[in-house]
Enzyme design. Sequence first.
Site, short mmCIF file in Angstrom:
data_model
loop_
_atom_site.label_atom_id
_atom_site.label_comp_id
_atom_site.label_asym_id
_atom_site.label_seq_id
_atom_site.Cartn_x
_atom_site.Cartn_y
_atom_site.Cartn_z
N GLU A 52 23.33 -59.35 -7.75
CA GLU A 52 23.97 -58.23 -7.05
C GLU A 52 24.14 -57.13 -8.08
OE1 GLU A 52 24.63 -58.20 -3.92
OE2 GLU A 52 24.52 -60.32 -3.40
N CYS A 103 31.12 -51.22 -5.96
CA CYS A 103 29.66 -51.24 -5.80
C CYS A 103 29.24 -50.67 -4.45
CB CYS A 103 29.14 -52.66 -5.95
SG CYS A 103 29.92 -53.81 -4.80
P1 NAP Z 1 27.81 -55.39 -16.62
O1 NAP Z 1 28.11 -54.68 -17.88
O2 NAP Z 1 26.42 -55.56 -16.22
O3 NAP Z 1 28.54 -56.82 -16.76
C1 NAP Z 1 28.56 -57.71 -15.67
C2 NAP Z 1 28.85 -59.10 -16.19
O4 NAP Z 1 27.74 -59.56 -16.98
C3 NAP Z 1 30.06 -59.19 -17.10
O5 NAP Z 1 30.74 -60.38 -16.84
C4 NAP Z 1 29.45 -59.20 -18.49
O6 NAP Z 1 30.27 -59.80 -19.45
C5 NAP Z 1 28.22 -60.04 -18.23
N1 NAP Z 1 27.14 -59.86 -19.19
C6 NAP Z 1 26.84 -58.79 -19.94
N2 NAP Z 1 25.73 -59.03 -20.68
C7 NAP Z 1 25.34 -60.29 -20.38
C8 NAP Z 1 24.27 -61.12 -20.82
N3 NAP Z 1 23.36 -60.70 -21.69
N4 NAP Z 1 24.17 -62.37 -20.31
C9 NAP Z 1 25.06 -62.81 -19.41
N5 NAP Z 1 26.10 -62.08 -18.96
C10 NAP Z 1 26.23 -60.82 -19.43
O7 NAP Z 1 28.54 -54.70 -15.39
P2 NAP Z 1 30.04 -54.20 -15.30
O8 NAP Z 1 30.16 -52.96 -16.14
O9 NAP Z 1 30.97 -55.32 -15.53
O10 NAP Z 1 30.16 -53.84 -13.75
C11 NAP Z 1 29.83 -52.59 -13.20
C12 NAP Z 1 28.51 -52.65 -12.47
O11 NAP Z 1 28.51 -53.72 -11.55
C13 NAP Z 1 28.23 -51.43 -11.65
O12 NAP Z 1 26.91 -51.03 -11.86
C14 NAP Z 1 28.42 -51.88 -10.20
O13 NAP Z 1 27.67 -51.17 -9.26
C15 NAP Z 1 27.99 -53.29 -10.29
N6 NAP Z 1 28.60 -54.09 -9.21
C16 NAP Z 1 27.80 -54.58 -8.24
C17 NAP Z 1 28.34 -55.33 -7.20
C18 NAP Z 1 27.49 -55.91 -6.10
O14 NAP Z 1 28.01 -56.71 -5.35
N7 NAP Z 1 26.25 -55.55 -5.98
C19 NAP Z 1 29.71 -55.59 -7.18
C20 NAP Z 1 30.50 -55.08 -8.22
C21 NAP Z 1 29.92 -54.33 -9.22
P3 NAP Z 1 31.21 -58.93 -20.39
O15 NAP Z 1 32.13 -58.16 -19.50
O16 NAP Z 1 31.89 -59.97 -21.19
O17 NAP Z 1 30.32 -58.03 -21.19
#
Ligand code: NAP
Length: 519
Positions: free
Chosen positions: A256, A295
Amino acid sequence: MQTLQSYVLGSWQTGTGGARTLVNPTTGEAIAEAHDSGLDFAAVVRHGREVGGAALRALTFGERGKLLKALSGALHEHREELIDIAVANGGNTRGDAKFDIDGATGTLAAYAHFAKSLPDTPFLLDGDGTQLGRTARFWGQHVRVPRRGVAVHINAFNFPAWGLFEKAACAWLAGVPVIEKPGTPTALLAYRMGQIVVDSGLVPAGAFQLVCGGVGDLLDHLGPQDVVAFTGSAATAARIRANENLVRHNVRLNLEADSINAAILAPDVEAECESYGLFLGNVATDMTQKAGQKCTAVRRILVPADRVDEVKADLVAELARFPQGDPATKGVRCGPVTDERQLADVRGGIERLLEHADVACGGPEPVGDTGCFVQPTLLVARDPRNGAFHDAEVFGPVATILPYSGKVEDAIELTNLGGGGLVCSVYSNDGAWAREFVLGCAPWHGRIWIGSDRMAEQALAPGMVLPASIHGGPGRAGGGEELGALRGLELYLQRTALQGFKGLIEAQFPAPATEEATG
Ligand code: NAP
């Protein structure tokens, strides 16, 4: 300052890697820290599979449903304390916090309800049986059984409560143990909810593990029966999709990611229509709820070109009803974004959009001396087809009006320029216009919300993800699918085709009266 621990292998443990600081984004105060890695992830995965999986599969679907219901109640008892944490660590207004926390307990309760339609068998039938041979003696029937692995759930920072429990509800009901990893900047809420889960004693040993901080080499220990469900940015989704171990073992993956959601005002919706008021209210809510860090929030607002001035003025007036400030203060409807990194990202994003747009209200300028506040910002595009509006998500209280001709084909073309979305909302009382829009946009969207005068009074906003409807979308939205009532269990079940003697298959895998193939 609190140190977040991980709940793994049946106890709370502190990671030994580098520490990351969690802040209160209203004041900038450091309130907790989480350590990366240092955990024995091979053992964590084994514990989930061997201890948690076996315990969950020993329960019937009905018993798992009762577990979800009881857990929903146990978490709800702590609602006030949880809201305070979300206000402090997430910068949530009380309304934002309830949206997340009640979303979590509500989804658990919804899945407890869906479970009532499932039989007390260790398998589910999938559709009707079918004759395969010359006569009905040689028979085919599909069944679904729980996978024998763990479900690793990696969540985004913006919904620490709902994100964790909407995924866990589906996995647990299917009979699969979870390893939950919340987004670190707001992990305090998930951590506290994890403590409540553990203290409740409701979830069998090994069926719930929580990793606070980085996941280290966790993904490298997964195998063919395991599942990864990820929610977050498109960039991290791409990195996870390319993980060599996940590729080698064909680990089941649900992604997602982000989405440049659109709200479309059809030309038939005049100012005096009830659906026009609904449109204004929904757009302003989406821009300000969780400071636009949703999102499903609207980023592009398609308006017939001859009505742009009117809609711009009405939206600016509507946004004034959503005051910004300390989210703990009554009456405040828009808090800060989550941290300094987010603040810099959003302000940079507004500046990039401003190269191609004019300001209706707000802008990238700082708000106040402390805290991570971004003004709710409404822009008007000079050229609605410019890629700046369709290619990059600005994850904050920001949206852009895109003028269009009012023709349905133009609305479809512009909406689909987002490259695949979670949800788009269209406002029209003209059924034929709406139908054509739906048929043009459905291949590119997981959900289409149709606003009209007849449903305005009852409508739940398009930004709300409901357990009965699927959540996810194609293309840049990640290509995943969650929820959708019992459809949400599919990710955690293996569908197997049985072929054999009809008498044996029907006797051993009978269709219970209450069986429903999908929700
Ligand atoms: P993110 O930086 O991509 O992080 C998401 C998750 O992935 C966090 O738990 C992060 O951990 C983890 N992560 C980061 N690098 C990783 C790796 N190499 N391997 C495994 N896990 C890893 O996103 P975010 O800033 O938290 O969230 C914002 C984004 O999420 C926005 O773009 C939003 O649109 C999207 N979103 C989408 C939905 C949907 O349902 N489609 C819902 C909510 C949000 P850490 O925090 O520890 O770095």
